[in-house]
Structures are given as C-alpha cells and as structure tokens.
Design a protein around this motif. Structure first.
Motif, PDB file in Angstrom:
ATOM      1  N   TYR A 102      11.437   3.837 -11.147  1.00  0.00           N
ATOM      2  CA  TYR A 102      12.088   4.197 -12.417  1.00  0.00           C
ATOM      3  C   TYR A 102      12.423   3.175 -12.927  1.00  0.00           C
ATOM      4  CZ  TYR A 102      11.765   9.039 -10.703  1.00  0.00           C
ATOM      5  OH  TYR A 102      11.133  10.276 -10.417  1.00  0.00           O
ATOM      6  N   VAL A 103      12.309   3.112 -14.591  1.00  0.00           N
ATOM      7  CA  VAL A 103      12.568   1.921 -15.388  1.00  0.00           C
ATOM      8  C   VAL A 103      13.482   2.736 -16.665  1.00  0.00           C
ATOM      9  CG1 VAL A 103      11.704   0.185 -16.862  1.00  0.00           C
ATOM     10  CG2 VAL A 103      10.305   1.077 -14.912  1.00  0.00           C
ATOM     11  N   ALA A 104      14.873   2.572 -16.127  1.00  0.00           N
ATOM     12  CA  ALA A 104      15.679   3.233 -17.527  1.00  0.00           C
ATOM     13  C   ALA A 104      16.410   2.079 -18.329  1.00  0.00           C
ATOM     14  CB  ALA A 104      16.884   3.925 -16.381  1.00  0.00           C
ATOM     15  N   ASP A 105      16.324   2.358 -19.575  1.00  0.00           N
ATOM     16  CA  ASP A 105      16.612   1.473 -20.652  1.00  0.00           C
ATOM     17  C   ASP A 105      16.670   2.278 -21.740  1.00  0.00           C
ATOM     18  OD1 ASP A 105      16.934  -1.809 -20.659  1.00  0.00           O
ATOM     19  OD2 ASP A 105      16.889  -0.930 -22.484  1.00  0.00           O
ATOM     20  N   SER A 106      17.349   1.687 -22.749  1.00  0.00           N
ATOM     21  CA  SER A 106      17.438   2.444 -24.189  1.00  0.00           C
ATOM     22  C   SER A 106      16.202   1.830 -25.014  1.00  0.00           C
ATOM     23  CB  SER A 106      18.752   1.872 -25.030  1.00  0.00           C
ATOM     24  OG  SER A 106      18.498   0.206 -25.130  1.00  0.00           O
ATOM     25  N   PHE A 107      15.678   0.750 -24.582  1.00  0.00           N
ATOM     26  CA  PHE A 107      14.644  -0.207 -24.944  1.00  0.00           C
ATOM     27  C   PHE A 107      14.915  -0.440 -26.590  1.00  0.00           C
ATOM     28  CE2 PHE A 107      12.811   2.321 -21.407  1.00  0.00           C
ATOM     29  CZ  PHE A 107      12.196   1.318 -20.822  1.00  0.00           C
ATOM     30  N   GLY A 112       0.840  -1.146  -0.050  1.00  0.00           N
ATOM     31  CA  GLY A 112       0.065   0.127  -0.068  1.00  0.00           C
ATOM     32  C   GLY A 112       0.828   1.229   0.120  1.00  0.00           C
ATOM     33  N   THR A 113       2.048   1.178  -0.313  1.00  0.00           N
ATOM     34  CA  THR A 113       2.856   2.539  -0.628  1.00  0.00           C
ATOM     35  C   THR A 113       2.832   3.122  -1.653  1.00  0.00           C
ATOM     36  OG1 THR A 113       4.664   0.841   0.489  1.00  0.00           O
ATOM     37  CG2 THR A 113       5.437   3.064  -0.644  1.00  0.00           C
ATOM     38  N   GLU A 114       2.141   4.540  -1.685  1.00  0.00           N
ATOM     39  CA  GLU A 114       1.748   5.592  -2.890  1.00  0.00           C
ATOM     40  C   GLU A 114       2.860   6.326  -2.998  1.00  0.00           C
ATOM     41  OE1 GLU A 114      -2.228   6.497  -2.017  1.00  0.00           O
ATOM     42  OE2 GLU A 114      -2.796   4.310  -2.582  1.00  0.00           O
ATOM     43  N   ALA A 115       3.659   6.650  -1.994  1.00  0.00           N
ATOM     44  CA  ALA A 115       4.631   7.702  -1.912  1.00  0.00           C
ATOM     45  C   ALA A 115       5.750   7.594  -2.710  1.00  0.00           C
ATOM     46  CB  ALA A 115       5.021   8.395  -0.633  1.00  0.00           C
ATOM     47  N   ARG A 116       6.172   6.348  -3.114  1.00  0.00           N
ATOM     48  CA  ARG A 116       7.470   5.959  -3.947  1.00  0.00           C
ATOM     49  C   ARG A 116       7.074   5.587  -5.549  1.00  0.00           C
ATOM     50  NH1 ARG A 116      11.554   4.443   0.275  1.00  0.00           N
ATOM     51  NH2 ARG A 116      10.649   4.078   2.250  1.00  0.00           N
ATOM     52  N   TYR A 121      -0.389  -6.770 -15.880  1.00  0.00           N
ATOM     53  CA  TYR A 121      -0.159  -7.189 -14.351  1.00  0.00           C
ATOM     54  C   TYR A 121      -1.111  -5.954 -13.528  1.00  0.00           C
ATOM     55  CZ  TYR A 121       2.884 -10.968 -14.813  1.00  0.00           C
ATOM     56  OH  TYR A 121       3.538 -12.093 -15.001  1.00  0.00           O
ATOM     57  N   GLY A 122      -1.704  -5.054 -14.540  1.00  0.00           N
ATOM     58  CA  GLY A 122      -2.549  -3.933 -13.911  1.00  0.00           C
ATOM     59  C   GLY A 122      -1.615  -3.020 -13.084  1.00  0.00           C
ATOM     60  N   LEU A 123      -0.345  -2.854 -13.588  1.00  0.00           N
ATOM     61  CA  LEU A 123       0.865  -2.300 -12.588  1.00  0.00           C
ATOM     62  C   LEU A 123       1.131  -0.915 -13.552  1.00  0.00           C
ATOM     63  CD1 LEU A 123       2.412  -5.215 -10.837  1.00  0.00           C
ATOM     64  CD2 LEU A 123       0.894  -3.352  -9.781  1.00  0.00           C
ATOM     65  N   LEU A 124       0.655  -0.618 -14.470  1.00  0.00           N
ATOM     66  CA  LEU A 124       1.152   0.431 -15.218  1.00  0.00           C
ATOM     67  C   LEU A 124       0.375   1.856 -14.780  1.00  0.00           C
ATOM     68  CD1 LEU A 124       2.937   1.502 -17.766  1.00  0.00           C
ATOM     69  CD2 LEU A 124       0.985   1.271 -19.251  1.00  0.00           C
ATOM     70  N   ASP A 125       0.961   2.641 -14.065  1.00  0.00           N
ATOM     71  CA  ASP A 125       0.255   3.826 -13.480  1.00  0.00           C
ATOM     72  C   ASP A 125       1.283   5.005 -13.173  1.00  0.00           C
ATOM     73  OD1 ASP A 125       1.550   3.069 -11.179  1.00  0.00           O
ATOM     74  OD2 ASP A 125      -0.222   2.133 -10.112  1.00  0.00           O
ATOM     75  N   ASP A 126       0.871   6.061 -12.673  1.00  0.00           N
ATOM     76  CA  ASP A 126       1.794   7.095 -12.318  1.00  0.00           C
ATOM     77  C   ASP A 126       2.909   7.090 -11.440  1.00  0.00           C
ATOM     78  OD1 ASP A 126       0.463   7.395 -10.250  1.00  0.00           O
ATOM     79  OD2 ASP A 126      -0.827   9.237 -10.859  1.00  0.00           O
TER      80      ASP A 126
END
Ligand SMILES: C[S@@+](CC[C@H](N)C(=O)[O-])C[C@H]1O[C@@H](n2cnc3c(N)ncnc32)[C@H](O)[C@@H]1O
Length: 243
Positions: free
Chosen positions: A131-136, A124-128, A175-180
C-alpha cells in the motif's frame, strides 16, 4: 550471491541513484525566520523563482539517506541504509510467516515502496500487497491547535515534496512493478488511513515528517500490526516534531 539478492542490490543502487554517480545537488532554500530575509524570500517566490542551495556531491551522505535528491535522480531519500533496513524487515516477515500486507505512509517519488514491491517479487510472493499512501501533493499545513508540536512547521511550503500520483505510478512502471499487488491510497492521512483500519500489516513504514502525519499512522495502522511485524518511523531520529 543468489540471483534474487543480486536483483535487490541493483534495485537499491538504482533507486538511490548511487549506480549512476551522484549528480550536483541543489536543495530548496528554507523560508527564513528573520522577518527581513523572509520578506525578500517571499517576494522572490511570488515572482515564481525558486531559490536553490548548491550542495557538493557526497556519496556517504546519500548512502546514509541524509540528502534530498535532485529531480530526475533518486526515487527515494532514505539512502542505502534505509533500504537495507527495509529489506531486512520485509524478508524477515516473509521468512517467519508474519501475516499482513506492507504499507508506506509518505512515499514521495515512491522509491521505498517500489523497493518493497521488488522484495515481494524477488521472493515470488503473490499473496501480499504493497500500500502506497500519500496526498501526492505534499505535506498538510500544520494544525497547531490540535498538534502543538507542528507549530511553525514549513514542510507544506516545499514544492519538491509534492509528487503526483501519475508520476509515482510512472516510477513503478519503469521498474516493471506497477501491478495489482500495489494499492495507491491518495489523500490526507487523517482521511485515508482510517479507511484501512481493517487491514492487517506485517510492515508499516511511516515517513510523513510531521507530528500529525506520524500520529495518524500510529493511531490508524499500528493497532493492526501483526505481532512479530515491524513499524519503522523514518523521521524519529531527524525530525523533532515527529519524534
Ligand atoms: C519525506 S517524504 C517521503 C520520503 C519517501 N518515503 C522516500 O522514500 O524518500 C514525505 C511524504 O509524505 C507525504 N505526507 C506527509 N504528511 C502527509 C499527510 N498528512 N497526508 C498525506 N501525505 C502526507 C508527502 O506528500 C510526501 O510525499
């Protein structure tokens, strides 16, 4: 077991594909050193044919994160052991209130980053943020003048390591995990990681295989790792250039 932990166990089994039973594995054949074999290899590749090596299914190998999963299977190559370790680190910083966000530099299909986001969700952590860094688009060509340890590195030739940003977003979304709480940082680490210099980190996960990629992570991210946080260098044990 509490339900948040049950969720995370299922996430790990799903992200490593161990839940579904292992698929037959075929890994790309590396460019040979022998000049004759290299000529043959290059001429086959020019015709658009990818050479693959059959690998027997080995659950233990996947568990330890020592194989390259086939397309359309595992979303991470770090295995159960890698995910268990990541869970420990993220839960530990949450428990101890170590300030900062989480970052993976070198995400590939996104599995380990997706898992970090799921750990925040489970608690339930909303304050953190994650970051996903990659050239892709895979690894950079080596720059041996600047980084002699990368001389001859062939990672940039492996198409399997180039996974697009759209694909990684799609993987988060499944996974329902794409958010801000997820921030994508696209580009070469040498250009993008300096832009994150003001961020504070609680967990830094470096998984860029090469000396240059690891160095860029250390120089730009490590100075802002909060005391008590974790730095994970995935390839330290297995990739000589990185070590
Ligand atoms: C071994 S894969 C990462 C595996 C992933 N962490 C997992 O969970 O399976 C390495 C990734 O790092 C990225 N990468 C390596 N060096 C990079 C650099 N200098 N700049 C940007 N991306 C880089 C590649 O595009 C690739 O997606």
């Amino acid at each position: 077991m509490p339900s948040d932990q049950l969720y995370l166990e299922l996430m790990k089994k799903s992200l490593t594909y161990m839940l579904y039973g292992l698929e037959d594995e075929y890994v790309p054949v590396k460019r040979p050193h022998n000049p004759v074999k290299r000529l043959i290899f290059d001429s086959i590749k020019r015709r658009g044919i990818e050479l693959l090596l059959a690998q027997p299914k080995q659950l233990q190998v996947r568990f330890e994160g020592k194989d390259w999963p086939m397309p359309k299977s595992a979303l991470t190559a770090i295995g159960m052991i890698g995910l268990d370790n990541l869970q420990f680190c993220v839960e530990d910083v949450l428990r101890r209130g170590v300030a900062g966000d989480l970052i993976e530099a070198g995400a590939w299909r996104g599995g380990a980053s997706i898992f970090m986001r799921s750990v925040l969700k489970a608690h339930g952590t909303e304050a953190r943020k994650v970051y996903v860094a990659d050239s892709f688009e895979g690894l950079p060509k080596p720059n041996p003048e600047k980084y002699p340890k990368d001389a001859g590195d062939t990672h940039h030739t492996f198409d399997v390591l180039a996974v697009s940003l759209d694909q990684v977003k799609e993987n988060f979304s499944r996974y329902g995990l794409l958010d801000d709480q997820v921030c994508f940082v696209k580009g070469w680490f040498r250009d993008t990681l300096p832009t994150l210099k003001d961020n504070k980190w609680a967990v830094i996960r470096l998984d860029g295989d090469m000396y240059e990629s690891t160095w860029d992570g250390l120089v730009n991210l490590y100075p802002n790792l909060t005391v008590g946080g974790y730095l994970i260098v995935d390839d330290y044990g297995a990739v000589k250039g990185c070590r």
